[in-house]
Design a protein around this motif. Structure first.
Motif, PDB file in Angstrom:
ATOM      1  N   GLU A  79       1.072  -3.123 -14.782  1.00 21.15           N
ATOM      2  CA  GLU A  79      -0.067  -2.660 -13.990  1.00 21.15           C
ATOM      3  C   GLU A  79      -0.079  -3.245 -12.578  1.00 21.15           C
ATOM      4  O   GLU A  79      -0.599  -2.650 -11.661  1.00 21.15           O
ATOM      5  N   LYS A  92       0.749   8.553 -13.819  1.00 22.60           N
ATOM      6  CA  LYS A  92      -0.507   8.707 -13.076  1.00 22.60           C
ATOM      7  C   LYS A  92      -0.984   7.376 -12.526  1.00 22.60           C
ATOM      8  O   LYS A  92      -1.443   7.293 -11.393  1.00 22.60           O
ATOM      9  N   ASN A  93      -0.873   6.321 -13.320  1.00 16.97           N
ATOM     10  CA  ASN A  93      -1.358   5.008 -12.905  1.00 16.97           C
ATOM     11  C   ASN A  93      -0.469   4.345 -11.863  1.00 16.97           C
ATOM     12  O   ASN A  93      -0.941   3.573 -11.045  1.00 16.97           O
ATOM     13  N   MET A 135       0.424   8.990 -18.554  1.00 14.06           N
ATOM     14  CA  MET A 135      -0.553   7.991 -18.096  1.00 14.06           C
ATOM     15  C   MET A 135       0.111   6.953 -17.198  1.00 14.06           C
ATOM     16  O   MET A 135      -0.450   6.582 -16.156  1.00 14.06           O
TER      17      MET A 135
END
Length: 159
Positions: free
Chosen positions: A150, A108-109, A105
């Motif tokens: 993020e 991918k992010n 994840m």
């Protein structure tokens, strides 16, 4: 690995193995935000494949799970780091930090390419160890800097 400026390598290595003598390695280059993933079967009792990759990356940090008994005749990656890379900072992270699902994840992010182009969906089960190592290396990085991942980094994935 020294560059032209005489600076030390900027690689952080996540390293894990399973009972089948398979090793997963994620080499996260802090300078270029690139992530190099490797997964292979360690055929040598002396961990020659792992030593070769560690020599190549000349990491500033190596992240391993807590020590566990290695397969018959093998020393284990944590003991290998203790024996041959004592001058490198070693961080032991809980096995839960080596999470292949979270690793996939995160990649991918954070990947610069279209996530579907990475082929993670196809190779996920085959490369679970290097994805788990990627999870630990990225988690260590962001914890050590106290940043939210993020918003900060876009990875360039190198298979």
């Amino acid at each position: 690995m020294e560059d032209d400026g005489g600076e030390r390598s900027s690689f952080v290595i996540g390293l894990i193995e399973n009972r089948a003598k398979e090793v997963g390695m994620a080499a996260f280059d802090l300078r270029s935000a690139s992530l190099h993933l490797s997964q292979y079967i360690e055929t040598s009792i002396s961990y020659q494949n792992t030593k070769t990759l560690l020599h190549f990356y000349d990491p500033m940090v190596i992240i391993v799970p807590p020590n566990k008994l290695a397969p018959e005749g093998m020393v284990g990656v944590s003991e290998l780091v203790d024996r041959f890379y004592a001058s490198v900072k070693k961080f032991v992270m809980a096995r839960g930090c080596f999470d292949d699902t979270k690793g996939a994840m995160l990649i991918k992010n954070l990947a610069t390419r279209e996530p579907s182009a990475l082929g993670l969906d196809t190779y996920y089960k085959q490369y679970y160890l290097c994805l788990a190592s990627a999870s630990a290396a990225i988690k260590w990085y962001f914890q050590s800097l106290n940043y939210l991942f993020e918003t900060l980094v876009v990875l360039r994935l190198v298979w």
